[in-house]
Design an enzyme around this catalytic site. Sequence first.
Site, PDB file in Angstrom:
ATOM      1  N   GLY A  29      19.980  -0.012 -28.533  1.00 26.96           N
ATOM      2  CA  GLY A  29      20.556   0.520 -29.774  1.00 26.96           C
ATOM      3  C   GLY A  29      19.594   1.441 -30.497  1.00 26.96           C
ATOM      4  O   GLY A  29      20.021   2.335 -31.238  1.00 26.96           O
ATOM      5  N   GLU A  32      19.950  -2.359 -21.767  1.00 27.48           N
ATOM      6  CA  GLU A  32      21.002  -3.358 -21.972  1.00 27.48           C
ATOM      7  C   GLU A  32      21.410  -4.059 -20.687  1.00 27.48           C
ATOM      8  O   GLU A  32      21.702  -5.258 -20.667  1.00 27.48           O
ATOM      9  CB  GLU A  32      22.245  -2.708 -22.608  1.00 27.48           C
ATOM     10  CG  GLU A  32      22.109  -2.376 -24.079  1.00 27.48           C
ATOM     11  CD  GLU A  32      21.471  -1.021 -24.364  1.00 27.48           C
ATOM     12  OE1 GLU A  32      20.832  -0.461 -23.446  1.00 27.48           O
ATOM     13  OE2 GLU A  32      21.610  -0.529 -25.488  1.00 27.48           O
TER      14      GLU A  32
HETATM   15  C1  LIG Z   1      35.460  -9.660 -27.495  1.00 28.75           C
HETATM   16  C2  LIG Z   1      34.049  -9.507 -27.921  1.00 28.75           C
HETATM   17  C3  LIG Z   1      33.626  -8.082 -27.976  1.00 28.75           C
HETATM   18  C4  LIG Z   1      32.240  -8.078 -28.388  1.00 28.75           C
HETATM   19  C5  LIG Z   1      31.704  -6.709 -28.512  1.00 28.75           C
HETATM   20  C6  LIG Z   1      30.474  -6.831 -29.317  1.00 28.75           C
HETATM   21  C7  LIG Z   1      29.867  -5.516 -29.577  1.00 28.75           C
HETATM   22  C8  LIG Z   1      28.585  -5.713 -30.339  1.00 28.75           C
HETATM   23  C9  LIG Z   1      28.007  -4.401 -30.683  1.00 28.75           C
HETATM   24  C10 LIG Z   1      26.913  -4.115 -29.762  1.00 28.75           C
HETATM   25  C11 LIG Z   1      26.326  -2.770 -29.989  1.00 28.75           C
HETATM   26  C12 LIG Z   1      25.435  -2.532 -28.840  1.00 28.75           C
HETATM   27  C13 LIG Z   1      24.083  -2.053 -29.238  1.00 28.75           C
HETATM   28  C14 LIG Z   1      23.140  -1.896 -28.075  1.00 28.75           C
HETATM   29  O1  LIG Z   1      23.718  -1.098 -27.090  1.00 28.75           O
HETATM   30  C15 LIG Z   1      22.735  -3.231 -27.532  1.00 28.75           C
HETATM   31  C16 LIG Z   1      21.233  -3.414 -27.573  1.00 28.75           C
HETATM   32  O2  LIG Z   1      20.494  -2.682 -28.171  1.00 28.75           O
HETATM   33  S1  LIG Z   1      20.630  -4.770 -26.766  1.00 28.75           S
HETATM   34  C17 LIG Z   1      18.885  -4.677 -27.008  1.00 28.75           C
HETATM   35  C18 LIG Z   1      18.225  -3.649 -26.176  1.00 28.75           C
HETATM   36  N1  LIG Z   1      16.797  -3.702 -26.351  1.00 28.75           N
HETATM   37  C19 LIG Z   1      15.984  -4.309 -25.526  1.00 28.75           C
HETATM   38  O3  LIG Z   1      16.364  -4.825 -24.516  1.00 28.75           O
HETATM   39  C20 LIG Z   1      14.525  -4.333 -25.890  1.00 28.75           C
HETATM   40  C21 LIG Z   1      14.000  -5.729 -25.832  1.00 28.75           C
HETATM   41  N2  LIG Z   1      12.600  -5.789 -26.220  1.00 28.75           N
HETATM   42  C22 LIG Z   1      11.602  -5.426 -25.420  1.00 28.75           C
HETATM   43  O4  LIG Z   1      11.769  -4.936 -24.335  1.00 28.75           O
HETATM   44  C23 LIG Z   1      10.232  -5.673 -25.930  1.00 28.75           C
HETATM   45  O5  LIG Z   1      10.281  -6.690 -26.865  1.00 28.75           O
HETATM   46  C24 LIG Z   1       9.568  -4.434 -26.566  1.00 28.75           C
HETATM   47  C25 LIG Z   1      10.444  -3.837 -27.634  1.00 28.75           C
HETATM   48  C26 LIG Z   1       9.260  -3.389 -25.483  1.00 28.75           C
HETATM   49  C27 LIG Z   1       8.234  -4.863 -27.225  1.00 28.75           C
HETATM   50  O6  LIG Z   1       7.426  -5.526 -26.269  1.00 28.75           O
HETATM   51  P1  LIG Z   1       6.123  -6.347 -26.727  1.00 28.75           P
HETATM   52  O7  LIG Z   1       5.304  -5.522 -27.596  1.00 28.75           O
HETATM   53  O8  LIG Z   1       5.515  -6.870 -25.478  1.00 28.75           O
HETATM   54  O9  LIG Z   1       6.646  -7.530 -27.629  1.00 28.75           O
HETATM   55  P2  LIG Z   1       7.561  -8.779 -27.220  1.00 28.75           P
HETATM   56  O10 LIG Z   1       8.438  -8.432 -26.090  1.00 28.75           O
HETATM   57  O11 LIG Z   1       6.692  -9.964 -27.085  1.00 28.75           O
HETATM   58  O12 LIG Z   1       8.490  -8.911 -28.502  1.00 28.75           O
HETATM   59  C28 LIG Z   1       7.940  -9.297 -29.754  1.00 28.75           C
HETATM   60  C29 LIG Z   1       8.932 -10.209 -30.430  1.00 28.75           C
HETATM   61  O13 LIG Z   1      10.107  -9.459 -30.734  1.00 28.75           O
HETATM   62  C30 LIG Z   1      11.255 -10.109 -30.168  1.00 28.75           C
HETATM   63  N3  LIG Z   1      12.205  -9.045 -29.780  1.00 28.75           N
HETATM   64  C31 LIG Z   1      11.934  -7.951 -29.075  1.00 28.75           C
HETATM   65  N4  LIG Z   1      13.031  -7.188 -28.964  1.00 28.75           N
HETATM   66  C32 LIG Z   1      14.011  -7.822 -29.634  1.00 28.75           C
HETATM   67  C33 LIG Z   1      15.384  -7.536 -29.881  1.00 28.75           C
HETATM   68  N5  LIG Z   1      15.966  -6.403 -29.441  1.00 28.75           N
HETATM   69  N6  LIG Z   1      16.091  -8.424 -30.595  1.00 28.75           N
HETATM   70  C34 LIG Z   1      15.516  -9.552 -31.058  1.00 28.75           C
HETATM   71  N7  LIG Z   1      14.220  -9.885 -30.873  1.00 28.75           N
HETATM   72  C35 LIG Z   1      13.480  -9.026 -30.159  1.00 28.75           C
HETATM   73  C36 LIG Z   1      10.714 -10.869 -28.990  1.00 28.75           C
HETATM   74  O14 LIG Z   1      11.572 -11.905 -28.636  1.00 28.75           O
HETATM   75  C37 LIG Z   1       9.382 -11.355 -29.526  1.00 28.75           C
HETATM   76  O15 LIG Z   1       9.693 -12.452 -30.351  1.00 28.75           O
HETATM   77  P3  LIG Z   1       8.687 -13.677 -30.507  1.00 28.75           P
HETATM   78  O16 LIG Z   1       8.438 -14.175 -29.121  1.00 28.75           O
HETATM   79  O17 LIG Z   1       7.447 -13.117 -31.119  1.00 28.75           O
HETATM   80  O18 LIG Z   1       9.407 -14.649 -31.352  1.00 28.75           O
END
Ligand SMILES: CCCCCCCCCCCCC[C@H](O)CC(=O)SCCNC(=O)CCNC(=O)[C@H](O)C(C)(C)COP(=O)(O)OP(=O)(O)OC[C@H]1O[C@@H](n2cnc3c(N)ncnc32)[C@H](O)[C@@H]1OP(=O)(O)O
Length: 719
Positions: free
Chosen positions: A100, A123
Site C-alpha cells: 500500500g 502482497e
Molecule cells: C469480502 C472481503 C473483502 C475484503 C477486501 C478487503 C480489502 C482491504 C483493503 C486492502 C487494501 C490493500 C492495500 C495493500 O495492497 C495491501 C498491503 O499493503 S499488505 C502489506 C504490504 N507490505 C509488506 O508486506 C511489508 C511488510 N514489512 C516488511 O517487509 C518489513 O517489515 C520492512 C518494512 C521491510 C521493514 O523491515 P525491518 O526493518 O527488518 O523491520 P521488521 O520487519 O522487523 O518490522 C518492524 C516491525 O514492524 C512490523 N511491521 C512491518 N510491516 C508491517 C505492516 N505492513 N503492518 C503491520 N506491522 C508491520 C513488524 O511486524 C515488526 O513488528 P515488531 O516485531 O517490532 O512488533
Amino acid sequence: MARYELVKRSVALITLTNPPVNALSSAVRHGIAKTMERALSDPKVTAVVICGENGRFCGGADIREFAGPLRGPPLVPLLDLIEAGEKPVVAAIEGVALGGGLELALVCHYRIAHFKARLGLPEVTLGILPAAGGTQRLPRLIGIPAALELITTGRHVSAQEALKLGIVDQVTEQNACEVAVEFALRAIAKPLSSRRLSSLTTPCPPNLDALLEAVTMQIQKKARGVMAPLACVQAVRAAATMPYSQGIKRESELMATLFHSGQARALQYCFFAERTAGKWTLPSGAQWNDTKPREIRSAAVIGLGTMGRGIAVSLARVGIPVIAVESDKKLLETGRQMVIGMLERDAKRRGVSASLNLLKFTLSLEDLKDVDLVIEAVFEDMALKKSVFRELSKVCRPATLLCTNTSGLDVDALAGVTDRPQLVIGMHFFSPAHVMKLLEVVCGPRSSSETVATAMSLGKRMGKVSVAVGNCPGFVGNRMLKPYSDQASFLLEEGATPEQIDKALEDFGFAMGVFRMSDLAGLDVGWRVRKESGLTGPDVDPKNPPRWRQGRKYCPIPDMVCEQGRFGQKTGRGWYVYDKPGGTNAKPDPLIQNLLETYRSRYGIKPRNITDQEIIERCLFALANEGFRILEDGIAARPEDIDVIYLFGYGFPRHRGGPMFYASMVGLQRVLERLEHYHQAHPDVPHLEPSPLLKKLVACGSPPVQKWREHIKTMHSHL
Ligand SMILES: CCCCCCCCCCCCC[C@H](O)CC(=O)SCCNC(=O)CCNC(=O)[C@H](O)C(C)(C)COP(=O)(O)OP(=O)(O)OC[C@H]1O[C@@H](n2cnc3c(N)ncnc32)[C@H](O)[C@@H]1OP(=O)(O)O
C-alpha cells in the site's frame, strides 16, 4: 498519524507518523484524508509532498488490521482523491515504499526516491494482492511484463532499478523530502492529466496471452497449489484488457477471494512468526532486548566438510575474518579450494568482490588462541567432539565462545569438558549452510544469556533466521523429523510406495517428499546414527524381534536399503534410481518395489490401499504431535518457533503456515480424533498417542495458536 506543515510558503508537507514502518493503519488513513483535504482546499497551497517519519516512507497496509473487522476510511477512494486532485502531489520515498505504501506513491503525480530506498508490491507473499489499485496502475506505468514479474513475485527493487523501470522520476543521494519540495515547486505550472496513471492506457505486448500463459505455468510449477500469484496474473490481465474502472473492480473481486483464505492467514502468520522468533527469553528472565551480545571480530571453523565449508563462507561474506582448521594436509587443501570457489561464486552472484583476504587455513588448533568465537563442525561423533572441545578449552583465551554445529548431540555434555560451560552453545546450521536460512541456537542449561545473545545476533548478521531452542536429542527440528519419517516407513510396510508417499507430500506443498529429500541428504547419515544408538547393526541382540527395538515398533526397511549400498543421489541409487551418481532425476526403482514385496511377504503383511489423506494425516499429525511434546518439555518456547524452524529448515510449505499452525487450521479437535484413531490401529507406535498438551488445548476450546503459550505450564523450561 499524519503531520501537516506548510513549507516554502506554498507546499503542504504531509508526514506519515506511525512507527516503525508508517503502516497505513486506520488512524493513518484518517490522518491522510484530513491533511489532504486541508491541502487541497487551502488556496495558499500550490503543491503537496508526502513523506514518512524516521526515513521510512511507508511499509504498506497495517497487516495486523487484516485479522479484525475493517474500520476507518477505505484506502481505494482515499488514493483516488489524491490522484484526482488539481494540485501536484510528490512522493518523497525514503527507506521503503512497499505494498500500500507503493500504491500511495503511485497515485502521487511524481515520485522522488532516496538512493537507498526499496520499492515493491510484496502482497503476494502475504497471500493477497495489491488491492489499492497497484495491479492496475503499475502495468500502466511500466508495462505488463515488468509489472507482472514484480506483482507475482513480490520482489523488492532498489531505487536505481525503480528509476530504470520508470517507477520513480528521480533518485537522489540528498534528503528526499527537500528534493521533493523543490521538485513540487517546479511542477506547479505543469499539466497533471498525463501523470494520473489510472487515466493512461496500458502498453500491451503483442504476445500477451503467451506471456500470461508462460507465467501461469511457471507459478504452477514453482508454487504448486498457491492461490495468490495466480490471482495476481488475472488482475494484471485485467489491466491489459479492461478499462481502469472495470480493472479496479476485478482487482477487488480477486482480493475478496484471497482476503479471508486459509492461505492468506497462514502467510500472514508466517510474517509475524518470523519476527517473533528473534525475541527469545531464558528461564533466568534474561531476554533479547535486555542482553547485550558480544562483538565478534574474528571466528574459527573446525572441520571443512560440507557443513564447515558453508559456515566459513557465511562468516567471511559478512566481513568476519575466519580461520579454518582441518586435521590433515589433503583435507585442508581440498577444503581451502572449495571454500574459495564457493566464496568467489557467491560474490559474483551478488556483484561484489570476494573477501578472500579474510580467510586463513591451518592444521593447528594453536592458531585459534586469539579468536572471539569458534564453531566446531567435525564429524557427528561425541567422543571426537569432546576431544576437540577439551583441546579448545586449553588453547583459546578464556573469553572465546565455543559453539558446536552438532545436529542433535548433547550440547551440555560438550560444555562439561571445557573450562567455560557458560560460553558453550549449539549453532545448528542446515545444509548447505551458506544457502539455508535457518539457525537453531541450542541453549544448554549452563549457556549464559550473553552467550545466547551473541549466537542469536551473529546468526542475524549472517542473514539467518535464528531460533533459540533447548537442549535435547535432535533439538526441535530433528527430534520432530523422527516421527514424521517413521510414519513414512510404516506406510511402506503397510502397502505404500516411496513415490506415492512423496507425491502426497508434494501435492500438499512440500518441495520434496520425505524419500526424495532423504536421497538428497544421503541415507548413510541416519543409518550411522541408528547403528550408534543400537537400533541396527551388530549390537542388536539376535533374540530381539525383527521389527521391534528398544521397547517400540521399528521398521528396518531404511537399514535394508543402506545395506545394499544405496545411499541416495550421491551413489546413484537410494529410494529411487538416478541416471548416474550425483544425478538428480529420480525414477521409481523396480528393485525397491521388489524389496518391499519380499519384506511384506516375509513378515506376512498383506499390502492394502493407502489413501493420500492417510499419508498426510499420519505423517503430519505425528509431526505436530511431537511439536506439542516439545512445547510441553520447554524445548521450544512458542509454537511460532517450531513453525519457523520447519518453514526455513525443512521446506514446510509456507502457505500452510508450519506444522503447528497447520494443526490449528485443521482444527485441534480433528487432529486429536485422527491421532486417537491411528493410535488405536497402531498401539505399539507411541508417536501416534496424542500428547497431553494437545488434549489440554482441545479441552480448553482449541484456542488460536498465538494463545497456546498461556496453556503451556512446563515443569522445567529449557528456554
Ligand atoms: C469480502 C472481503 C473483502 C475484503 C477486501 C478487503 C480489502 C482491504 C483493503 C486492502 C487494501 C490493500 C492495500 C495493500 O495492497 C495491501 C498491503 O499493503 S499488505 C502489506 C504490504 N507490505 C509488506 O508486506 C511489508 C511488510 N514489512 C516488511 O517487509 C518489513 O517489515 C520492512 C518494512 C521491510 C521493514 O523491515 P525491518 O526493518 O527488518 O523491520 P521488521 O520487519 O522487523 O518490522 C518492524 C516491525 O514492524 C512490523 N511491521 C512491518 N510491516 C508491517 C505492516 N505492513 N503492518 C503491520 N506491522 C508491520 C513488524 O511486524 C515488526 O513488528 P515488531 O516485531 O517490532 O512488533
